[in-house]
Design a protein around this motif. Structure first.
Motif, short mmCIF file in Angstrom:
data_model
loop_
_atom_site.label_atom_id
_atom_site.label_comp_id
_atom_site.label_asym_id
_atom_site.label_seq_id
_atom_site.Cartn_x
_atom_site.Cartn_y
_atom_site.Cartn_z
N ARG A 93 -90.33 -70.28 -15.76
CA ARG A 93 -90.65 -69.29 -16.79
C ARG A 93 -90.93 -67.93 -16.17
NH1 ARG A 93 -90.02 -68.43 -22.17
NH2 ARG A 93 -90.85 -70.48 -22.73
N LYS A 94 -91.69 -67.89 -15.07
CA LYS A 94 -91.96 -66.63 -14.38
C LYS A 94 -90.66 -65.97 -13.93
CE LYS A 94 -96.57 -67.56 -12.49
NZ LYS A 94 -97.36 -67.72 -11.22
N LEU A 95 -89.78 -66.77 -13.36
CA LEU A 95 -88.50 -66.24 -12.90
C LEU A 95 -87.70 -65.66 -14.05
CD1 LEU A 95 -86.21 -65.89 -10.82
CD2 LEU A 95 -85.53 -68.26 -11.32
N HIS A 96 -87.60 -66.41 -15.13
CA HIS A 96 -86.77 -65.99 -16.26
C HIS A 96 -87.31 -64.77 -16.98
CE1 HIS A 96 -85.28 -70.44 -16.40
NE2 HIS A 96 -84.68 -69.73 -15.45
N GLU A 97 -88.58 -64.47 -16.79
CA GLU A 97 -89.18 -63.29 -17.42
C GLU A 97 -89.12 -62.06 -16.52
OE1 GLU A 97 -93.07 -64.69 -18.48
OE2 GLU A 97 -92.39 -65.54 -20.39
N GLN A 98 -88.59 -62.22 -15.31
CA GLN A 98 -88.44 -61.07 -14.40
C GLN A 98 -87.35 -60.12 -14.89
OE1 GLN A 98 -91.27 -60.87 -12.48
NE2 GLN A 98 -89.85 -60.11 -10.94
N PRO A 146 -73.74 -67.39 -27.53
CA PRO A 146 -74.32 -66.17 -26.95
C PRO A 146 -75.75 -66.44 -26.48
CG PRO A 146 -73.27 -65.71 -29.06
CD PRO A 146 -73.32 -67.19 -28.94
N TRP A 147 -76.10 -65.95 -25.30
CA TRP A 147 -77.48 -66.09 -24.83
C TRP A 147 -77.99 -64.76 -24.34
CZ3 TRP A 147 -73.81 -69.14 -21.79
CH2 TRP A 147 -73.40 -68.52 -20.60
N THR A 148 -79.31 -64.61 -24.37
CA THR A 148 -79.94 -63.43 -23.80
C THR A 148 -80.03 -63.61 -22.30
OG1 THR A 148 -81.27 -63.09 -25.80
CG2 THR A 148 -82.01 -62.00 -23.78
N PRO A 149 -79.40 -62.75 -21.51
CA PRO A 149 -79.40 -62.95 -20.06
C PRO A 149 -80.81 -62.95 -19.48
CG PRO A 149 -77.76 -61.31 -20.68
CD PRO A 149 -78.61 -61.56 -21.90
N ALA A 150 -81.03 -63.84 -18.52
CA ALA A 150 -82.28 -63.93 -17.78
C ALA A 150 -81.96 -63.94 -16.29
CB ALA A 150 -83.04 -65.19 -18.18
N PHE A 151 -82.97 -63.69 -15.48
CA PHE A 151 -82.84 -63.83 -14.03
C PHE A 151 -82.91 -65.33 -13.75
CE2 PHE A 151 -84.12 -61.51 -9.88
CZ PHE A 151 -83.54 -62.49 -9.09
N ILE A 152 -81.80 -65.93 -13.34
CA ILE A 152 -81.76 -67.37 -13.10
C ILE A 152 -81.53 -67.67 -11.62
CG2 ILE A 152 -80.96 -67.85 -15.43
CD1 ILE A 152 -78.20 -68.55 -14.19
N HIS A 153 -81.98 -68.85 -11.21
CA HIS A 153 -81.76 -69.31 -9.85
C HIS A 153 -80.29 -69.66 -9.64
CE1 HIS A 153 -81.63 -72.32 -6.59
NE2 HIS A 153 -82.71 -71.73 -6.09
N GLY A 154 -79.70 -70.31 -10.63
CA GLY A 154 -78.27 -70.61 -10.60
C GLY A 154 -77.92 -71.96 -9.97
N ASP A 155 -78.83 -72.52 -9.16
CA ASP A 155 -78.62 -73.85 -8.58
C ASP A 155 -79.99 -74.52 -8.44
OD1 ASP A 155 -77.24 -76.01 -7.57
OD2 ASP A 155 -77.10 -75.21 -5.54
N PHE A 156 -80.72 -74.54 -9.55
CA PHE A 156 -82.13 -74.96 -9.58
C PHE A 156 -82.24 -76.48 -9.58
CE2 PHE A 156 -86.40 -74.63 -11.90
CZ PHE A 156 -87.05 -74.01 -10.85
N GLN A 157 -81.58 -77.10 -8.61
CA GLN A 157 -81.57 -78.55 -8.58
C GLN A 157 -82.83 -79.10 -7.93
OE1 GLN A 157 -78.83 -80.33 -5.53
NE2 GLN A 157 -77.82 -78.34 -5.72
N ILE A 158 -83.03 -80.39 -8.14
CA ILE A 158 -84.30 -81.03 -7.80
C ILE A 158 -84.62 -80.95 -6.32
CG2 ILE A 158 -83.27 -83.32 -7.54
CD1 ILE A 158 -85.70 -84.44 -9.06
N THR A 159 -83.61 -80.92 -5.46
CA THR A 159 -83.85 -80.86 -4.02
C THR A 159 -84.18 -79.44 -3.54
OG1 THR A 159 -81.47 -80.67 -3.64
CG2 THR A 159 -82.44 -82.86 -3.46
N HIS A 160 -84.08 -78.47 -4.42
CA HIS A 160 -84.36 -77.08 -4.06
C HIS A 160 -85.76 -76.63 -4.45
CE1 HIS A 160 -79.76 -76.11 -4.05
NE2 HIS A 160 -80.15 -76.80 -3.00
#
Length: 249
Positions: A93-98, A146-160
């Motif tokens: 959530r913190k990331l996506h609100e950046q 359509p989505w509102t763009p957010a700052f995403i990690h892009g590969d937010f998998q469990i091992t990361h």
């Protein structure tokens, strides 16, 4: 300088990049320095813990190891606590609100084109039954809105995502960070671990659309199978991408 190190661990290696662990240092070797540029720039911008950059000498990026352990592994039950999953949700959530990064990401149209190509390949080469692909493609199309763009990690998998007890200690591998759909990150983290979605959303917020997250599970799995196969991974292993697709049936 690393002294007294006896072992070098190959964390991941394929034709595009490799990551080695030497003691408490990770060495990332990437043939395309654009990905490394994104990784370093993203880690400078995000409000959540990330590995310390020790040095960079292209094509190598040296990062300090994070404390704790990964939230889990695809294909295996996660033994992380519900609070640890909630902490991962709060970090997302913190990331996506950046504020958005200055570089773009993939659009819904680009995902749709990739979906068309990969579904045709899966059916045409007999990799998966046509009804399995068709069913999941219909589910996947719900993500292509359509989505509102957010700052995403892009590969937010469990091992990361790394945790120590109930606390998040950091997130690694930012080379695919971009503008994108926030729910893509949530779906990536819970891929193959849908039973932990409630725990994740306890930290992220209940406003996340579960149907869209499920759609991304199907879409991400359909897009990943050829790449995984060509790079030496097994999407048919228990709990992995093909099982995710079968679960939608």
């Amino acid at each position: 300088m690393m002294t007294g190190v006896e072992n070098v661990e190959v964390v991941v290696a394929h034709r595009q990049r490799a990551t080695l662990r030497v003691g408490d240092v990770f060495l990332k070797i990437d043939g395309n320095q654009a990905y490394t540029d994104v990784e370093v720039a993203a880690m400078e911008r995000v409000p959540i813990p990330t590995p310390q950059v020790l040095w960079r000498k292209p094509p190598v990026l040296a990062l300090a190891a994070l404390p704790g352990k990964a939230l889990g592994r695809l294909g295996e039950p996660s033994d992380a606590s519900p609070a640890a999953w909630a902490a991962a949700g709060a970090a997302a959530r913190k990331l996506h609100e950046q504020p958005l990064p200055p570089w773009p990401g993939r659009s819904a149209g680009q995902f749709a084109a990739e979906l068309e190509t990969e579904c045709a390949w899966l059916i045409g080469n007999g990799v998966l039954p046509a009804d399995l692909v068709t069913r999941n493609r219909r589910i996947a199309e719900a993500a292509l809105r359509p989505w509102t763009p957010a700052f995403i990690h892009g590969d937010f998998q469990i091992t990361h995502v790394f945790v120590d007890g109930d606390e998040l200690t950091g997130v690694i591998d930012w080379s695919e960070a971009s503008r994108g759909d926030a729910l893509f990150d949530l779906a990536t983290l819970t891929l193959g671990h849908e039973e932990r979605l409630d725990d994740l959303l306890a930290g992220y917020g209940a406003d996340a659309d579960r149907d869209v997250i499920r759609a991304w599970w199907s879409l991400r799995s359909l897009l990943a199978i050829r790449w995984l196969t060509e790079h030496g991974f097994d999407p048919s292993a228990p709990g992995c991408e093909i099982d995710v697709l079968r679960a939608r049936m």
